[in-house]
Scaffold this active site. Sequence first.
Site, PDB file in Angstrom:
ATOM      1  N   LYS A 137      -5.011  -4.095  -0.776  1.00 60.78           N
ATOM      2  CA  LYS A 137      -4.052  -3.442  -1.687  1.00 60.78           C
ATOM      3  C   LYS A 137      -2.749  -3.128  -0.968  1.00 60.78           C
ATOM      4  O   LYS A 137      -1.660  -3.336  -1.517  1.00 60.78           O
ATOM      5  CB  LYS A 137      -4.675  -2.147  -2.240  1.00 60.78           C
TER       6      LYS A 137
ATOM      7  N   LYS B  73       4.349   5.405  -2.987  1.00 65.74           N
ATOM      8  CA  LYS B  73       3.095   5.841  -2.370  1.00 65.74           C
ATOM      9  C   LYS B  73       2.406   4.684  -1.665  1.00 65.74           C
ATOM     10  O   LYS B  73       1.958   4.795  -0.517  1.00 65.74           O
ATOM     11  CB  LYS B  73       2.168   6.425  -3.437  1.00 65.74           C
TER      12      LYS B  73
ATOM     13  N   THR C 286      -6.293   4.349  -4.798  1.00 64.87           N
ATOM     14  CA  THR C 286      -5.542   3.676  -3.746  1.00 64.87           C
ATOM     15  C   THR C 286      -5.237   4.712  -2.675  1.00 64.87           C
ATOM     16  O   THR C 286      -4.450   5.636  -2.895  1.00 64.87           O
ATOM     17  CB  THR C 286      -4.237   3.069  -4.293  1.00 64.87           C
TER      18      THR C 286
END
Length: 295
Positions: A171, A246, A96
């Site tokens: 995402k 994050k 990611t």
Amino acid sequence: MSKIGFIGLGNMGGPMVANLIGAGHEVRAFDISPEAVKRATDAGASAASGGADAAAGMEIVITMLPAGQHVRSVYLEDDKVMDIVENGTLLIDCSTIDVTTARDAIVEAEKRGLEMIDAPVSGGITGAAAGTLTFMCGGPEAAFARAEPVLNVMGKNVFHAGAAGAGQAVKACNNLMLAIQMVSVAEGFALGEKLGLDHQALFNIVSTATSQCWAMTSYCPVPGPVPASPANNDYKAGFTVAMMLKDLMLAREAAATVGASTPVASQVTDMYETFAAAGNTELDFSAIFKMIEAR
């Protein structure tokens, strides 16, 4: 069956390797952690001496790395995986990372006669172990078609979202929404508690009403209503506060890049920053309830 080089054997990558081996694929694996490599070899992988060694001679290379800088290091800078693999090799980055790095990596792969997709995942550690991850993929359709059978071994939902970087874009949007939903559920249960409502009674009603969402019905942040949720295991992480923070930072960066307004996400990001700074980075992200309840 395919010969696969796998780089990055952490909480997600390790179980993914085990599922590939279980499906009959030959895997050569590398991680900077010797313990992670040993777990992979115990599952049946062969150990590589480095990222380049893991990729050399493989038909497919899969990476599961912490951040964009590590993806650049492995593929283009230190390990130079793109320079050592043969033309036609399929590269799948399940990390990611930021959308820009994902797009740039795929462009560089194409220049070298390689096929590449970005394929970040959702489902956490339990999904990685169970082989039930959701893969959100971006890149050329032909590359996705080659990758799909391998991804199906590690996940139950595999989607092609669009061109290079589209997987990372999905995402970012998904986890932005998830974080907001989790905070909203936590606030609702904290308010209900102060109004004298029993957690179970509140859950029984609102889980069938208009506020129903995954953060409530599958991952309820208060002890009791959902036995399998981290709240019933001292918030042992399926997806840590650090990981959620994050992803929220990546969503903030993506929003800034295109000039999108995300005021609610911005406030939620600030809340997770505060919670992380108080020493809670390794708790499950649903533990944000503790901070909201305390306030």
